[in-house]
Design a protein around this motif. Sequence first.
Motif, short mmCIF file in Angstrom:
data_model
loop_
_atom_site.label_atom_id
_atom_site.label_comp_id
_atom_site.label_asym_id
_atom_site.label_seq_id
_atom_site.Cartn_x
_atom_site.Cartn_y
_atom_site.Cartn_z
N LEU A 64 32.02 97.07 112.44
CA LEU A 64 31.78 98.31 113.17
C LEU A 64 32.65 98.43 114.40
CD1 LEU A 64 27.87 98.43 113.01
CD2 LEU A 64 29.48 99.82 111.71
N GLY A 65 33.42 97.39 114.69
CA GLY A 65 34.28 97.43 115.87
C GLY A 65 33.52 97.29 117.16
N LYS A 66 32.37 96.61 117.16
CA LYS A 66 31.54 96.55 118.34
C LYS A 66 31.30 95.12 118.82
CE LYS A 66 29.26 100.88 117.24
NZ LYS A 66 28.01 101.56 116.89
N THR A 67 32.12 94.20 118.38
CA THR A 67 31.97 92.83 118.83
C THR A 67 32.82 92.59 120.06
OG1 THR A 67 31.52 92.02 116.61
CG2 THR A 67 32.28 90.41 118.22
N SER A 68 32.21 92.10 121.10
CA SER A 68 32.98 91.72 122.28
C SER A 68 33.54 90.32 122.07
CB SER A 68 32.10 91.75 123.52
OG SER A 68 32.79 91.18 124.60
N THR A 69 34.81 90.14 122.34
CA THR A 69 35.41 88.81 122.22
C THR A 69 35.28 88.04 123.51
OG1 THR A 69 37.55 89.73 122.86
CG2 THR A 69 37.06 89.63 120.50
N PHE A 70 34.60 88.61 124.50
CA PHE A 70 34.43 87.97 125.80
C PHE A 70 32.96 87.62 126.01
CE2 PHE A 70 38.26 90.43 126.09
CZ PHE A 70 39.13 89.66 126.85
N SER A 71 32.67 86.33 126.05
CA SER A 71 31.31 85.89 126.33
C SER A 71 31.05 86.01 127.83
CB SER A 71 31.13 84.44 125.90
OG SER A 71 31.91 83.58 126.75
N PRO A 72 29.78 85.92 128.24
CA PRO A 72 29.50 85.92 129.68
C PRO A 72 30.26 84.83 130.43
CG PRO A 72 27.48 86.31 128.46
CD PRO A 72 28.54 86.01 127.45
N ALA A 73 30.40 83.67 129.80
CA ALA A 73 31.14 82.58 130.44
C ALA A 73 32.62 82.94 130.59
CB ALA A 73 30.99 81.29 129.63
N ASP A 74 33.17 83.63 129.58
CA ASP A 74 34.57 84.06 129.66
C ASP A 74 34.78 85.02 130.83
OD1 ASP A 74 35.23 82.59 127.40
OD2 ASP A 74 34.87 84.28 126.05
N LEU A 75 33.87 85.99 130.92
CA LEU A 75 33.99 86.99 131.99
C LEU A 75 33.84 86.35 133.36
CD1 LEU A 75 31.85 89.83 130.37
CD2 LEU A 75 34.34 89.71 130.50
N GLN A 76 32.91 85.39 133.48
CA GLN A 76 32.71 84.72 134.76
C GLN A 76 33.94 83.93 135.15
OE1 GLN A 76 29.63 84.80 136.85
NE2 GLN A 76 31.44 84.38 138.09
N GLU A 77 34.56 83.27 134.18
CA GLU A 77 35.77 82.50 134.48
C GLU A 77 36.89 83.41 134.97
OE1 GLU A 77 39.08 79.55 132.36
OE2 GLU A 77 37.34 80.26 131.21
N LEU A 78 37.04 84.55 134.33
CA LEU A 78 38.09 85.48 134.75
C LEU A 78 37.83 86.00 136.16
CD1 LEU A 78 38.59 87.45 131.41
CD2 LEU A 78 40.12 85.73 132.40
N LEU A 79 36.58 86.38 136.44
CA LEU A 79 36.26 86.86 137.79
C LEU A 79 36.49 85.77 138.83
CD1 LEU A 79 32.98 88.98 137.40
CD2 LEU A 79 35.27 89.81 137.98
N ASP A 80 36.13 84.55 138.49
CA ASP A 80 36.30 83.44 139.43
C ASP A 80 37.76 83.22 139.79
OD1 ASP A 80 33.59 83.00 139.47
OD2 ASP A 80 33.62 81.32 138.07
N ASN A 81 38.65 83.70 138.93
CA ASN A 81 40.08 83.50 139.17
C ASN A 81 40.76 84.76 139.69
OD1 ASN A 81 41.18 80.69 138.15
ND2 ASN A 81 39.48 81.27 136.79
N ILE A 82 39.98 85.74 140.08
CA ILE A 82 40.51 86.93 140.74
C ILE A 82 39.98 86.93 142.17
CG2 ILE A 82 40.66 89.45 140.75
CD1 ILE A 82 39.98 89.38 137.75
N PRO A 83 40.78 86.52 143.14
CA PRO A 83 40.28 86.47 144.53
C PRO A 83 39.83 87.86 144.98
CG PRO A 83 42.39 85.31 144.31
CD PRO A 83 42.17 86.08 143.03
N ILE A 84 38.58 87.99 145.33
CA ILE A 84 38.04 89.30 145.68
C ILE A 84 38.77 89.90 146.87
CG2 ILE A 84 36.22 88.23 147.08
CD1 ILE A 84 36.05 91.58 145.18
N GLU A 85 39.16 89.08 147.82
CA GLU A 85 39.80 89.62 149.02
C GLU A 85 41.28 89.93 148.82
OE1 GLU A 85 38.87 87.20 152.39
OE2 GLU A 85 36.78 87.87 152.41
N ALA A 86 41.77 89.70 147.60
CA ALA A 86 43.14 90.08 147.27
C ALA A 86 43.18 91.38 146.47
CB ALA A 86 43.83 88.97 146.48
N THR A 87 42.00 91.94 146.18
CA THR A 87 41.95 93.17 145.40
C THR A 87 42.02 94.39 146.30
OG1 THR A 87 39.53 93.27 145.46
CG2 THR A 87 40.53 92.07 143.63
N ASP A 88 42.57 95.47 145.77
CA ASP A 88 42.42 96.78 146.42
C ASP A 88 41.33 97.52 145.67
OD1 ASP A 88 43.55 97.64 144.03
OD2 ASP A 88 45.51 98.06 144.92
N HIS A 89 41.01 98.73 146.10
CA HIS A 89 39.90 99.44 145.48
C HIS A 89 40.15 99.68 143.99
CE1 HIS A 89 36.44 102.05 145.05
NE2 HIS A 89 37.21 102.96 144.48
N GLY A 90 41.40 99.98 143.63
CA GLY A 90 41.70 100.26 142.24
C GLY A 90 41.49 99.07 141.33
#
Length: 329
Positions: A211-237
């Motif tokens: 059905l094309g509705k499977t996410s290939t990103f588990s919660p652990a995957d998403l958490q790892e990616l967020l952990d590697n994006i420094p929040i204070e280096a982001t702009d609003h976009g």
Amino acid sequence: MTTDTRTKMQIQDEIMRETADLREIHAALVRLRPKSKAPIEAEWTTQPALTGDAFLATLKPGENVGIRLGEPSLTPYGYLGGLDCDVRKPEAKAEVEAALLQHCPNAMELPSVISGSGGDSRHIYFFTPVPVASWTIAKGDGWELAVKGTGTQLVAPGSIHPDTGQPYRWERPFDLLTWELTGAPVVDVSLLQRPERESRNAEDPLIAELLGKTSTFSPADLQELLDNIPIEATDHGSWLQAVMAVHYESDGADWGFEMVDAWSAGDSRLTDKGKPMYPGTRALRRQWNGFKDKGDSITGGTLRSLARAAGWLPWKADDFEDLPPCLRP
């Protein structure tokens, strides 16, 4: 078609008259650009709600006004929501009215505003005990019917349409005197709430993939990616892209919200006005609930790209320790 030739002060006086009942019931209002549907503040959805005289103190002559819907507009009658009946072709009027009455049988009894577009488009207002989310009920050739809730706004009466120069005007105004005796008109909330979307993480992975509705990103995957994006280096976009990506991959679930809330709360920066860069959990919740499904445009792939731009790699050095040094990445 003749355009409006009134002065900015005359337009402001008209807006003040036309929005008097909205201000009396403490509906949240937002400043729009002159002769425009666009809010002046880029981050208006996360700003504190302004109502009554507090809003009027910020309004400048010539500016249009929008009505913030859903959570910011808690009134004595419930949360204020809207139906946007966009009729771009006259022959589509009957079709959009049929869809409207299917989801709101008493729509013709509710407060409504005639669009300044000069056609059959209308904004219809209702009250609900809980804020509704925004979603498109139906659309066809030359028309669209959508629920407007948290995170959205509709142009208020008295404001000027950007294309025609004509004002939005009440068709059926609020009747506060009658409502004090009888209460405001009641709507069937179940017909106006967005249907539960089928989860992309279905119990049967094979069916979900078909059905094309499977996410290939588990919660652990998403958490790892967020952990590697420094929040204070982001702009609003980039921050907004990250939040929308997690919303998509989590299907808007609470665990996804809690994940981005905790990540965002690590931002200790201040704005030029001395306010926290991250406005807080409640503001994020309003934005989270207002997201529409944007298909495949902002997904976990976007989040992965943000993490890679910040230096994250999809492997670890010890994954290749058995390879000769010349073949290691």
